[in-house]
Motif scaffolding. Structure first.
Motif, PDB file in Angstrom:
ATOM      1  N   LEU A 166       0.822  -1.210   0.000  1.00 47.94           N
ATOM      2  CA  LEU A 166       0.000   0.000   0.000  1.00 47.94           C
ATOM      3  C   LEU A 166       0.855   1.259   0.000  1.00 47.94           C
ATOM      4  O   LEU A 166       0.545   2.226  -0.713  1.00 47.94           O
ATOM      5  CB  LEU A 166      -0.935  -0.005   1.221  1.00 47.94           C
ATOM      6  N   ILE A 167       1.937   1.275   0.761  1.00 46.69           N
ATOM      7  CA  ILE A 167       2.773   2.475   0.848  1.00 46.69           C
ATOM      8  C   ILE A 167       3.413   2.784  -0.503  1.00 46.69           C
ATOM      9  O   ILE A 167       3.427   3.931  -0.953  1.00 46.69           O
ATOM     10  CB  ILE A 167       3.843   2.308   1.945  1.00 46.69           C
ATOM     11  N   ASP A 168       3.929   1.756  -1.179  1.00 47.64           N
ATOM     12  CA  ASP A 168       4.529   1.980  -2.498  1.00 47.64           C
ATOM     13  C   ASP A 168       3.476   2.434  -3.506  1.00 47.64           C
ATOM     14  O   ASP A 168       3.752   3.288  -4.363  1.00 47.64           O
ATOM     15  CB  ASP A 168       5.201   0.698  -2.993  1.00 47.64           C
ATOM     16  N   ALA A 169       2.278   1.869  -3.430  1.00 45.90           N
ATOM     17  CA  ALA A 169       1.205   2.279  -4.342  1.00 45.90           C
ATOM     18  C   ALA A 169       0.827   3.730  -4.109  1.00 45.90           C
ATOM     19  O   ALA A 169       0.632   4.505  -5.066  1.00 45.90           O
ATOM     20  CB  ALA A 169      -0.014   1.374  -4.159  1.00 45.90           C
ATOM     21  N   LEU A 170       0.731   4.129  -2.844  1.00 47.85           N
ATOM     22  CA  LEU A 170       0.424   5.525  -2.541  1.00 47.85           C
ATOM     23  C   LEU A 170       1.541   6.444  -3.010  1.00 47.85           C
ATOM     24  O   LEU A 170       1.281   7.555  -3.500  1.00 47.85           O
ATOM     25  CB  LEU A 170       0.203   5.697  -1.036  1.00 47.85           C
ATOM     26  N   ARG A 171       2.775   6.002  -2.889  1.00 45.95           N
ATOM     27  CA  ARG A 171       3.916   6.828  -3.312  1.00 45.95           C
ATOM     28  C   ARG A 171       3.897   7.024  -4.829  1.00 45.95           C
ATOM     29  O   ARG A 171       4.145   8.131  -5.320  1.00 45.95           O
ATOM     30  CB  ARG A 171       5.226   6.173  -2.878  1.00 45.95           C
ATOM     31  N   VAL A 172       3.607   5.978  -5.569  1.00 43.15           N
ATOM     32  CA  VAL A 172       3.577   6.083  -7.032  1.00 43.15           C
ATOM     33  C   VAL A 172       2.488   7.042  -7.485  1.00 43.15           C
ATOM     34  O   VAL A 172       2.713   7.944  -8.306  1.00 43.15           O
ATOM     35  CB  VAL A 172       3.377   4.695  -7.672  1.00 43.15           C
ATOM     36  N   VAL A 173       1.292   6.883  -6.938  1.00 40.77           N
ATOM     37  CA  VAL A 173       0.175   7.722  -7.373  1.00 40.77           C
ATOM     38  C   VAL A 173       0.370   9.161  -6.912  1.00 40.77           C
ATOM     39  O   VAL A 173       0.022  10.105  -7.639  1.00 40.77           O
ATOM     40  CB  VAL A 173      -1.159   7.140  -6.849  1.00 40.77           C
ATOM     41  N   SER A 174       0.922   9.358  -5.728  1.00 40.78           N
ATOM     42  CA  SER A 174       1.151  10.733  -5.254  1.00 40.78           C
ATOM     43  C   SER A 174       2.191  11.446  -6.107  1.00 40.78           C
ATOM     44  O   SER A 174       2.198  12.678  -6.182  1.00 40.78           O
ATOM     45  CB  SER A 174       1.601  10.714  -3.791  1.00 40.78           C
ATOM     46  N   THR A 175       3.062  10.693  -6.768  1.00 40.05           N
ATOM     47  CA  THR A 175       4.090  11.293  -7.614  1.00 40.05           C
ATOM     48  C   THR A 175       3.514  11.787  -8.931  1.00 40.05           C
ATOM     49  O   THR A 175       3.940  12.834  -9.451  1.00 40.05           O
ATOM     50  CB  THR A 175       5.215  10.277  -7.877  1.00 40.05           C
ATOM     51  N   ILE A 176       2.543  11.075  -9.480  1.00 39.13           N
ATOM     52  CA  ILE A 176       2.055  11.389 -10.825  1.00 39.13           C
ATOM     53  C   ILE A 176       0.696  12.075 -10.826  1.00 39.13           C
ATOM     54  O   ILE A 176       0.234  12.493 -11.892  1.00 39.13           O
ATOM     55  CB  ILE A 176       1.980  10.108 -11.684  1.00 39.13           C
ATOM     56  N   THR A 177       0.047  12.211  -9.683  1.00 41.18           N
ATOM     57  CA  THR A 177      -1.257  12.874  -9.683  1.00 41.18           C
ATOM     58  C   THR A 177      -1.098  14.368  -9.950  1.00 41.18           C
ATOM     59  O   THR A 177      -0.131  14.990  -9.476  1.00 41.18           O
ATOM     60  CB  THR A 177      -1.977  12.649  -8.345  1.00 41.18           C
ATOM     61  N   PRO A 178      -2.019  14.980 -10.692  1.00 37.63           N
ATOM     62  CA  PRO A 178      -1.894  16.431 -10.951  1.00 37.63           C
ATOM     63  C   PRO A 178      -2.372  17.294  -9.805  1.00 37.63           C
ATOM     64  O   PRO A 178      -2.154  18.499  -9.816  1.00 37.63           O
ATOM     65  CB  PRO A 178      -2.787  16.622 -12.184  1.00 37.63           C
ATOM     66  N   SER A 179      -3.033  16.706  -8.807  1.00 38.75           N
ATOM     67  CA  SER A 179      -3.617  17.481  -7.715  1.00 38.75           C
ATOM     68  C   SER A 179      -2.655  17.566  -6.539  1.00 38.75           C
ATOM     69  O   SER A 179      -2.233  16.543  -5.986  1.00 38.75           O
ATOM     70  CB  SER A 179      -4.942  16.838  -7.269  1.00 38.75           C
ATOM     71  N   ASP A 180      -2.327  18.776  -6.146  1.00 38.93           N
ATOM     72  CA  ASP A 180      -1.466  18.965  -4.975  1.00 38.93           C
ATOM     73  C   ASP A 180      -2.180  18.562  -3.686  1.00 38.93           C
ATOM     74  O   ASP A 180      -1.544  18.070  -2.746  1.00 38.93           O
ATOM     75  CB  ASP A 180      -1.024  20.426  -4.886  1.00 38.93           C
ATOM     76  N   ARG A 181      -3.507  18.771  -3.645  1.00 38.32           N
ATOM     77  CA  ARG A 181      -4.261  18.405  -2.440  1.00 38.32           C
ATOM     78  C   ARG A 181      -4.271  16.885  -2.261  1.00 38.32           C
ATOM     79  O   ARG A 181      -4.093  16.384  -1.143  1.00 38.32           O
ATOM     80  CB  ARG A 181      -5.688  18.937  -2.529  1.00 38.32           C
ATOM     81  N   LEU A 182      -4.486  16.152  -3.337  1.00 34.11           N
ATOM     82  CA  LEU A 182      -4.461  14.693  -3.235  1.00 34.11           C
ATOM     83  C   LEU A 182      -3.062  14.200  -2.915  1.00 34.11           C
ATOM     84  O   LEU A 182      -2.894  13.236  -2.142  1.00 34.11           O
ATOM     85  CB  LEU A 182      -4.965  14.075  -4.540  1.00 34.11           C
ATOM     86  N   LYS A 183      -2.047  14.833  -3.484  1.00 31.56           N
ATOM     87  CA  LYS A 183      -0.669  14.448  -3.187  1.00 31.56           C
ATOM     88  C   LYS A 183      -0.373  14.620  -1.698  1.00 31.56           C
ATOM     89  O   LYS A 183       0.221  13.739  -1.061  1.00 31.56           O
ATOM     90  CB  LYS A 183       0.292  15.289  -4.021  1.00 31.56           C
ATOM     91  N   GLU A 184      -0.809  15.746  -1.135  1.00 31.70           N
ATOM     92  CA  GLU A 184      -0.607  15.980   0.297  1.00 31.70           C
ATOM     93  C   GLU A 184      -1.345  14.937   1.132  1.00 31.70           C
ATOM     94  O   GLU A 184      -0.817  14.428   2.125  1.00 31.70           O
ATOM     95  CB  GLU A 184      -1.084  17.385   0.642  1.00 31.70           C
TER      96      GLU A 184
END
Length: 307
Positions: A185-203
């Motif tokens: 789960l942590i790696d999956a969250l890291r991958v998606v947080s890297t490529i998502t265009p939303s800063d709020r979702l990344k945070e």
């Protein structure tokens, strides 16, 4: 990927792959926009399409220029060198060639520029939709977490829900990283947080990663973020209503009272001067008022937050 895009990739794909470092921003925008076409194929398609568009525009411009003799319509008042008069018979051919090459470069360049601008625009549109649906998605995540469902299953269920729009799409990518690529789960969250265009979702995802890594209460973190985004949404709606009130006052002042004043002033001046030319009234009624109203509508639509 359709046949045309496949053809473009076969022609220029390998060459475009070498330019990935030069177009890192475009590559990132394609990923953030969740574009289904790979970078090499997209850039090859942009290049070939721009060349085709430029050549077609050049051919059409050259034919029209020669048929209607557009170079002969150009007049110049003044003295020219003698050599210009000696080759005056070639003006039509030279002018047609010049217009042809200008069309080739202008239309081709504009087409290529549009291809480069499209992915960032789509990524920005996805960012706006994610930010709009994220507070509701976090409320859903909080409710599911309170019920005792595991975080991985929460994101999987969120991705299956059609209610939460682009936030659900990002959750589907988290579930894909876990189910298809075998990441935790942590790696999956890291991958998606890297490529998502939303800063709020990344945070939000980075905070979730920190809570999971440190062994903190993840449900309490979800509740905290849900309250935070609820407060931010109320503040955003309040600021929008205040701005909307200011815009409405500007509209009444500029396009209602202002145009009415100009119409009355023009009518009085026409009666005093005895002139009967209503061209100024036509400009106010058929140009200023419609375009001004359209401008206000576009401005309000661009400022209106999605719910």
């Amino acid at each position: 990927m359709n046949r045309y895009e496949l053809l473009c990739f076969n022609l220029l794909g390998e060459r475009m792959r070498k330019k990935k470092e030069k177009y890192l921003e475009l590559h990132g925008s394609l990923i953030s926009a969740r574009h289904t076409i790979p970078f090499e194929t997209y850039l090859a398609t942009a290049t070939i399409t721009s060349v085709i568009a430029g050549v077609l525009a050049a051919v059409v411009t050259g034919i029209l220029s020669y048929i209607f003799q557009i170079p002969h319509m150009i007049t110049y008042s003044g003295s020219l060198p003698v050599v210009v008069y000696e080759y005056a018979d070639l003006l039509l051919i030279a002018g047609t060639l010049m217009l042809t090459f200008l069309s080739l470069f202008i239309v081709g360049g504009m087409t290529y520029l549009l291809f480069l601008m499209y992915p960032p625009i789509m990524a920005g549109e996805r960012r706006r939709k994610i930010d709009a649906s994220l507070p509701h998605a976090i409320n859903y995540i909080t409710a599911m977490s309170t019920a005792g469902i595991t975080p991985a299953e929460i994101f999987r269920l969120l991705g299956e829900s059609p209610v939460y729009g682009e936030s659900a799409a990002e959750a589907r990518y988290i579930a894909r990283e876990i189910d298809v690529f075998g990441r935790d789960l942590i790696d999956a969250l890291r991958v998606v947080s890297t490529i998502t265009p939303s800063d709020r979702l990344k945070e939000f995802l980075q905070g979730a990663m920190g809570a999971i890594s440190s062994g903190s209460n993840l449900t309490e973190y979800f509740k905290l973020k849900a309250n935070q985004y609820a407060i931010e949404n109320r503040q955003q709606q309040k600021a929008f209503l205040e701005t909307l009130g200011l815009i409405s006052e500007s509209y009444v002042t500029a396009l209602v009272a202002g145009t009415l004043f100009l119409v009355i002033l023009q009518s009085v001046m026409s009666m005093l001067s005895g002139g009967g030319d209503p061209i100024f009234l036509y400009v106010i009624i058929y140009l200023i008022m419609p375009f001004g109203s359209a401008m206000f509508l576009v401005m309000i639509d661009s400022m209106t937050p999605e719910v």
